[in-house]
Design a protein around this motif. Sequence first.
Motif, PDB file in Angstrom:
ATOM      1  N   CYS A   1     -33.885   8.496   6.368  1.00 56.89           N
ATOM      2  CA  CYS A   1     -33.324   7.421   7.199  1.00 56.89           C
ATOM      3  C   CYS A   1     -33.449   7.740   8.684  1.00 56.89           C
ATOM      4  O   CYS A   1     -33.606   6.840   9.515  1.00 56.89           O
ATOM      5  CB  CYS A   1     -31.858   7.188   6.842  1.00 56.89           C
ATOM      6  N   VAL A   2     -33.386   9.034   9.027  1.00 51.81           N
ATOM      7  CA  VAL A   2     -33.548   9.440  10.420  1.00 51.81           C
ATOM      8  C   VAL A   2     -34.928   9.049  10.924  1.00 51.81           C
ATOM      9  O   VAL A   2     -35.088   8.515  12.031  1.00 51.81           O
ATOM     10  CB  VAL A   2     -33.318  10.958  10.576  1.00 51.81           C
ATOM     11  N   PHE A   3     -35.959   9.280  10.087  1.00 50.10           N
ATOM     12  CA  PHE A   3     -37.332   8.917  10.469  1.00 50.10           C
ATOM     13  C   PHE A   3     -37.475   7.397  10.568  1.00 50.10           C
ATOM     14  O   PHE A   3     -38.149   6.879  11.458  1.00 50.10           O
ATOM     15  CB  PHE A   3     -38.330   9.490   9.462  1.00 50.10           C
ATOM     16  N   PHE A   4     -36.855   6.687   9.637  1.00 47.33           N
ATOM     17  CA  PHE A   4     -36.909   5.217   9.675  1.00 47.33           C
ATOM     18  C   PHE A   4     -36.300   4.699  10.972  1.00 47.33           C
ATOM     19  O   PHE A   4     -36.880   3.850  11.655  1.00 47.33           O
ATOM     20  CB  PHE A   4     -36.138   4.631   8.485  1.00 47.33           C
TER      21      PHE A   4
ATOM     22  N   SER B   1     -41.647   0.098  -5.032  1.00 42.51           N
ATOM     23  CA  SER B   1     -40.220   0.360  -5.227  1.00 42.51           C
ATOM     24  C   SER B   1     -39.795   0.259  -6.689  1.00 42.51           C
ATOM     25  O   SER B   1     -38.728   0.777  -7.054  1.00 42.51           O
ATOM     26  CB  SER B   1     -39.402  -0.629  -4.397  1.00 42.51           C
ATOM     27  N   ILE B   2     -40.597  -0.402  -7.514  1.00 41.00           N
ATOM     28  CA  ILE B   2     -40.239  -0.536  -8.929  1.00 41.00           C
ATOM     29  C   ILE B   2     -40.114   0.830  -9.589  1.00 41.00           C
ATOM     30  O   ILE B   2     -39.266   1.049 -10.466  1.00 41.00           O
ATOM     31  CB  ILE B   2     -41.271  -1.413  -9.665  1.00 41.00           C
ATOM     32  N   ASN B   3     -40.933   1.780  -9.174  1.00 37.84           N
ATOM     33  CA  ASN B   3     -40.855   3.129  -9.746  1.00 37.84           C
ATOM     34  C   ASN B   3     -39.496   3.772  -9.494  1.00 37.84           C
ATOM     35  O   ASN B   3     -38.982   4.525 -10.330  1.00 37.84           O
ATOM     36  CB  ASN B   3     -41.968   4.007  -9.165  1.00 37.84           C
ATOM     37  N   PHE B   4     -38.909   3.487  -8.328  1.00 37.91           N
ATOM     38  CA  PHE B   4     -37.586   4.031  -8.016  1.00 37.91           C
ATOM     39  C   PHE B   4     -36.500   3.371  -8.851  1.00 37.91           C
ATOM     40  O   PHE B   4     -35.529   4.015  -9.248  1.00 37.91           O
ATOM     41  CB  PHE B   4     -37.277   3.809  -6.529  1.00 37.91           C
ATOM     42  N   LEU B   5     -36.673   2.107  -9.084  1.00 36.34           N
ATOM     43  CA  LEU B   5     -35.595   1.343  -9.700  1.00 36.34           C
ATOM     44  C   LEU B   5     -35.630   1.354 -11.215  1.00 36.34           C
ATOM     45  O   LEU B   5     -34.628   1.046 -11.866  1.00 36.34           O
ATOM     46  CB  LEU B   5     -35.653  -0.104  -9.191  1.00 36.34           C
ATOM     47  N   THR B   6     -36.769   1.682 -11.794  1.00 30.31           N
ATOM     48  CA  THR B   6     -36.886   1.669 -13.261  1.00 30.31           C
ATOM     49  C   THR B   6     -37.229   3.035 -13.851  1.00 30.31           C
ATOM     50  O   THR B   6     -36.868   3.332 -14.978  1.00 30.31           O
ATOM     51  CB  THR B   6     -37.952   0.652 -13.712  1.00 30.31           C
ATOM     52  N   GLY B   7     -37.953   3.869 -13.100  1.00 33.54           N
ATOM     53  CA  GLY B   7     -38.360   5.169 -13.631  1.00 33.54           C
ATOM     54  C   GLY B   7     -37.496   6.299 -13.117  1.00 33.54           C
ATOM     55  O   GLY B   7     -36.409   6.095 -12.562  1.00 33.54           O
ATOM     56  N   ASP B   8     -37.984   7.506 -13.297  1.00 37.14           N
ATOM     57  CA  ASP B   8     -37.273   8.684 -12.797  1.00 37.14           C
ATOM     58  C   ASP B   8     -37.356   8.726 -11.274  1.00 37.14           C
ATOM     59  O   ASP B   8     -38.332   8.282 -10.670  1.00 37.14           O
ATOM     60  CB  ASP B   8     -37.877   9.960 -13.389  1.00 37.14           C
ATOM     61  N   ILE B   9     -36.343   9.289 -10.663  1.00 37.73           N
ATOM     62  CA  ILE B   9     -36.307   9.400  -9.210  1.00 37.73           C
ATOM     63  C   ILE B   9     -36.254  10.873  -8.836  1.00 37.73           C
ATOM     64  O   ILE B   9     -35.594  11.685  -9.503  1.00 37.73           O
ATOM     65  CB  ILE B   9     -35.084   8.637  -8.637  1.00 37.73           C
ATOM     66  N   SER B  10     -36.991  11.233  -7.778  1.00 33.76           N
ATOM     67  CA  SER B  10     -37.061  12.630  -7.351  1.00 33.76           C
ATOM     68  C   SER B  10     -37.171  12.677  -5.831  1.00 33.76           C
ATOM     69  O   SER B  10     -37.404  11.657  -5.171  1.00 33.76           O
ATOM     70  CB  SER B  10     -38.273  13.324  -7.981  1.00 33.76           C
ATOM     71  N   VAL B  11     -37.005  13.894  -5.307  1.00 33.10           N
ATOM     72  CA  VAL B  11     -37.111  14.086  -3.864  1.00 33.10           C
ATOM     73  C   VAL B  11     -38.508  13.720  -3.380  1.00 33.10           C
ATOM     74  O   VAL B  11     -38.682  13.086  -2.330  1.00 33.10           O
ATOM     75  CB  VAL B  11     -36.769  15.534  -3.486  1.00 33.10           C
ATOM     76  N   LYS B  12     -39.535  14.075  -4.145  1.00 30.28           N
ATOM     77  CA  LYS B  12     -40.922  13.765  -3.765  1.00 30.28           C
ATOM     78  C   LYS B  12     -41.145  12.258  -3.693  1.00 30.28           C
ATOM     79  O   LYS B  12     -41.797  11.756  -2.763  1.00 30.28           O
ATOM     80  CB  LYS B  12     -41.892  14.391  -4.768  1.00 30.28           C
ATOM     81  N   LYS B  13     -40.611  11.531  -4.664  1.00 32.69           N
ATOM     82  CA  LYS B  13     -40.777  10.076  -4.645  1.00 32.69           C
ATOM     83  C   LYS B  13     -40.092   9.451  -3.442  1.00 32.69           C
ATOM     84  O   LYS B  13     -40.610   8.514  -2.830  1.00 32.69           O
ATOM     85  CB  LYS B  13     -40.228   9.472  -5.937  1.00 32.69           C
ATOM     86  N   ILE B  14     -38.945   9.972  -3.084  1.00 35.62           N
ATOM     87  CA  ILE B  14     -38.231   9.453  -1.912  1.00 35.62           C
ATOM     88  C   ILE B  14     -39.039   9.685  -0.648  1.00 35.62           C
ATOM     89  O   ILE B  14     -39.167   8.797   0.208  1.00 35.62           O
ATOM     90  CB  ILE B  14     -36.835  10.103  -1.802  1.00 35.62           C
ATOM     91  N   ARG B  15     -39.608  10.882  -0.515  1.00 39.52           N
ATOM     92  CA  ARG B  15     -40.408  11.200   0.671  1.00 39.52           C
ATOM     93  C   ARG B  15     -41.691  10.358   0.710  1.00 39.52           C
ATOM     94  O   ARG B  15     -42.113   9.911   1.789  1.00 39.52           O
ATOM     95  CB  ARG B  15     -40.736  12.685   0.689  1.00 39.52           C
TER      96      ARG B  15
ATOM     97  N   PHE C   1     -42.100   7.383  -0.556  1.00 36.83           N
ATOM     98  CA  PHE C   1     -41.747   6.010  -0.183  1.00 36.83           C
ATOM     99  C   PHE C   1     -41.358   5.928   1.291  1.00 36.83           C
ATOM    100  O   PHE C   1     -41.605   4.916   1.952  1.00 36.83           O
ATOM    101  CB  PHE C   1     -40.599   5.485  -1.052  1.00 36.83           C
ATOM    102  N   CYS C   2     -40.761   6.989   1.797  1.00 35.76           N
ATOM    103  CA  CYS C   2     -40.426   7.041   3.223  1.00 35.76           C
ATOM    104  C   CYS C   2     -41.700   6.921   4.055  1.00 35.76           C
ATOM    105  O   CYS C   2     -41.750   6.158   5.034  1.00 35.76           O
ATOM    106  CB  CYS C   2     -39.700   8.338   3.550  1.00 35.76           C
ATOM    107  N   LEU C   3     -42.747   7.649   3.680  1.00 34.07           N
ATOM    108  CA  LEU C   3     -44.016   7.581   4.397  1.00 34.07           C
ATOM    109  C   LEU C   3     -44.603   6.173   4.326  1.00 34.07           C
ATOM    110  O   LEU C   3     -45.086   5.640   5.333  1.00 34.07           O
ATOM    111  CB  LEU C   3     -44.993   8.597   3.810  1.00 34.07           C
ATOM    112  N   LEU C   4     -44.549   5.572   3.136  1.00 30.49           N
ATOM    113  CA  LEU C   4     -45.049   4.208   2.974  1.00 30.49           C
ATOM    114  C   LEU C   4     -44.260   3.227   3.843  1.00 30.49           C
ATOM    115  O   LEU C   4     -44.844   2.343   4.488  1.00 30.49           O
ATOM    116  CB  LEU C   4     -44.964   3.792   1.505  1.00 30.49           C
ATOM    117  N   GLY C   5     -42.954   3.397   3.884  1.00 31.70           N
ATOM    118  CA  GLY C   5     -42.121   2.507   4.685  1.00 31.70           C
ATOM    119  C   GLY C   5     -42.404   2.628   6.170  1.00 31.70           C
ATOM    120  O   GLY C   5     -42.453   1.620   6.883  1.00 31.70           O
ATOM    121  N   ILE C   6     -42.602   3.855   6.647  1.00 26.86           N
ATOM    122  CA  ILE C   6     -42.886   4.069   8.069  1.00 26.86           C
ATOM    123  C   ILE C   6     -44.216   3.425   8.438  1.00 26.86           C
ATOM    124  O   ILE C   6     -44.346   2.758   9.474  1.00 26.86           O
ATOM    125  CB  ILE C   6     -42.885   5.577   8.390  1.00 26.86           C
TER     126      ILE C   6
END
Length: 540
Positions: A227-230, A166-180, A182-187
């Motif tokens: 969030c729907v998948f989560f 999650s540090i990459n989201f909070l400190t680096g650039d954020i993109s749609v790919k990164k969100i997806r 992290f979604c996979l990792l969270g699931i």
Amino acid sequence: MQENICEQRSSLGQKIDFLIGQKVFPVILFCCGAALRLKHYFENRSLWLDEAYLSIDIANTSLFGLASFQTILPGQPRQPVGFLIISKIFTLIFGICEYSLRLFPLLSSLLALYILYLLTKKVLGRNAALLALAIFTFAEPLVYYAAEVKPYSCDVLISLILFFSSINFLTGDISVKKIRDFCLLGIVSMWFSTSSLLVLPAIGFLILCRIFKEKKLELFISFASTCVFFITNFLIIYVKSLSKMLANSSIMSTSIPVFMPRPIWSLSSLHWLLEKSTGIFEHSLGMGMGFGYLALTLLLVGCYDLFKKNRMMGALFLLPLMTFLAANFLHKYPFHYRMLLFLTPCIVIFISQGFFAVIKMLPCGCLSSRILIIAMLIFPSARMSLNSFVKPHRYSNTRPVIKYLSEHYQKGDSLIYNNSAQYLYGFYHGLFRMGSDTELIVKIENWEDDEPKTKIERKYQYLVFNEKGYLRGTYKDPYVDAHLYKDIRHYENNPRTWLFLSQLSFAQKKMTVEFFMRNGRKLLELNEDGASLYMFDMSR
């Protein structure tokens, strides 16, 4: 004169900092942590009650069955499906034994050491990372659960992976790919760790704050879709597993203070919170009694200091603590110390940050104070871990007792055991190849330590085993009463009656043995730590 003393202390402190700054120190700490965990693993101690019923479930259920939440012991709390599947795979590769069942917790604990150092080095810097790694390395509860058939080491690893990613989201650039991604990792993490359900909402809230800050619609849409998948995965896990855990009286019992008293502003609630907050340092990190207030002070200072330097990083490690407290207040997650090991990364990060914040306030670097505080934080847990390194864990040494029984048990013998021994017998019955025939067993239950009993309540039941001899459950038959009546007549008053006792208090064991000695003649006695085996002639 005072200035010279300060210069000497400062010079000595700089030399120590230089030595600590060498790359060999994290390697030494990691080797120490690995040695402690491997030593505990290769002790190959006997399973105890909780491990036994989980091992029986793994031994009897296929990979597909585990993935579809099947269980042969429906009355027991369900463990994460991912943990069960990996453990099952190891038993298929290496065979069913203590080593294969405990391999996944061991690997999780070893990998957690490495990821913790990477995480703390990235967030706090190298020196603070070394202190955090030292606390983590010698924490006796973390060492102990590295070799136990329970998912607590996996919980710690999953938490660390989520924090680090999650540090990459909070400190680096954020993109749609990164969100997806992290979604996979969270699931995936949901299926390996129940406690991740308390970490993921905290991280998700921070990611949402970051998205609002970016003011990009496509990022918000991507986040909403994930969030729907989560939620879908959460509902599946809740219906199939979590709802049964929440209904389990042994975990969610309110007879012991595992939930915060209400209302939250009451004195009893504040006292409970203070007692539990200091207790977590002793029971989850292995710090000695009396040092909890020191650790709590450093944690609060570290929380404030990290927030002051980087609000996002401070919130990343504070929000999971707040999420847990909220779930506990709602009676959805109990305050069992073993179930809070997933929060240890947050705790050691705040303690390490607090330590260096306090050191900066002290005059002349105050070398003696630094050494004293570090010793108070690490020495108690290091002493416990080193003591366990020298002296093996022997909480319940059941294996040699049942091995002796398997070698001397004859057809027609009677077997009696206490309630806590049934799953241990069911597992080692298969490990020692005692056969797959259905057996009539007498189970002793429902007695109290302080109640002078002249008669012990006994429950007759048939045990069913799979083809390898592992317990599958209790025999159920429409004619079970008729069968029992026929079998009990030759089962009682048997000249070869075995009594197997495990994990009983001294008073319970004494009372049980005295009961059988009053009604029969003792022929044999075998005692191990936490387990005993007797043979009685009950024919008189």
